[in-house]
Design a protein around this motif. Structure first.
Motif, PDB file in Angstrom:
ATOM      1  N   THR A  81      14.732 -28.183 -42.259  1.00 58.29           N
ATOM      2  CA  THR A  81      13.537 -28.212 -43.096  1.00 58.29           C
ATOM      3  C   THR A  81      12.335 -27.713 -42.300  1.00 58.29           C
ATOM      4  N   HIS A  82      11.508 -26.882 -42.961  1.00 59.78           N
ATOM      5  CA  HIS A  82      10.370 -26.249 -42.283  1.00 59.78           C
ATOM      6  C   HIS A  82       9.090 -26.407 -43.072  1.00 59.78           C
ATOM      7  N   GLY A  83       7.992 -26.598 -42.313  1.00 55.28           N
ATOM      8  CA  GLY A  83       6.654 -26.700 -42.874  1.00 55.28           C
ATOM      9  C   GLY A  83       5.751 -25.633 -42.288  1.00 55.28           C
ATOM     10  N   THR A  84       4.474 -25.966 -42.118  1.00 59.63           N
ATOM     11  CA  THR A  84       3.495 -24.967 -41.680  1.00 59.63           C
ATOM     12  C   THR A  84       3.497 -24.696 -40.177  1.00 59.63           C
ATOM     13  N   GLU A  85       4.142 -25.527 -39.381  1.00 56.43           N
ATOM     14  CA  GLU A  85       4.272 -25.273 -37.942  1.00 56.43           C
ATOM     15  C   GLU A  85       5.491 -24.385 -37.702  1.00 56.43           C
ATOM     16  N   TRP A  86       5.433 -23.522 -36.672  1.00 61.21           N
ATOM     17  CA  TRP A  86       6.599 -22.711 -36.339  1.00 61.21           C
ATOM     18  C   TRP A  86       7.762 -23.633 -35.986  1.00 61.21           C
ATOM     19  N   GLY A  87       8.909 -23.374 -36.576  1.00 64.19           N
ATOM     20  CA  GLY A  87      10.118 -24.128 -36.287  1.00 64.19           C
ATOM     21  C   GLY A  87      11.271 -23.177 -36.041  1.00 64.19           C
ATOM     22  N   THR A  88      12.248 -23.618 -35.295  1.00 64.41           N
ATOM     23  CA  THR A  88      13.386 -22.781 -34.937  1.00 64.41           C
ATOM     24  C   THR A  88      14.511 -22.950 -35.949  1.00 64.41           C
ATOM     25  N   VAL A  89      14.985 -21.825 -36.474  1.00 61.41           N
ATOM     26  CA  VAL A  89      16.123 -21.835 -37.390  1.00 61.41           C
ATOM     27  C   VAL A  89      17.405 -21.591 -36.603  1.00 61.41           C
TER      28      VAL A  89
END
Length: 141
Positions: free
Chosen positions: A103-111
């Protein structure tokens, strides 16, 4: 005598510079910041429109710009998130991480992490819930 002082001063300065060896942390920060800028600076902006099935984006090819495949939402509405995974199309039809979404929001996250340069992938996205109607997001890879 002046010549000897000038030579001695130059030698002391050179020795001091050679003896430093370590670069101060403040001098290292721009390099780390530049690496992040070059990765995220090449980000692609996409829009997700709500649907019941997952939507696929791509095929994309990783580069040396980023070590990971990253995602963030630009749409900043409270409670709006996207679930995402990547499919390495040359090897499988399933998502990475045992076919699991993150799950991802407005911060950069690693897929996906530690992805080799030149790897072909599709980004698979679905809504976290029905609040994700029209969501603009970015991927960096």
């Amino acid at each position: 005598m002046t010549r000897n002082r000038t030579l001695a001063s130059a030698l002391c300065t050179a020795a001091a510079l050679l003896g430093l060896g370590a670069v101060p942390a403040s001098a290292q920060t721009p390099v780390a910041s530049a690496a992040a800028t070059s990765c995220y600076g090449g980000a692609k902006t996409l829009t997700y429109h709500y649907q019941s099935a997952a939507k696929e984006y791509g095929t994309y090819t990783t580069s040396s710009r980023c070590n990971d495949i990253n995602l963030r939402l630009i749409t900043d509405e409270p409670g709006v998130y996207l679930d995402a995974c990547v499919v390495f199309v040359d090897h499988t039809t399933k998502c990475n991480n045992d076919d699991a979404y993150t799950t991802h929001g407005t911060e950069w996250g690693t897929v996906a992490t530690d992805v080799k340069d030149g790897t072909h992938f599709i980004l698979r996205v679905h809504a976290y819930d029905i609040d994700a109607q029209n969501v603009t997001f970015q991927i960096a890879y």
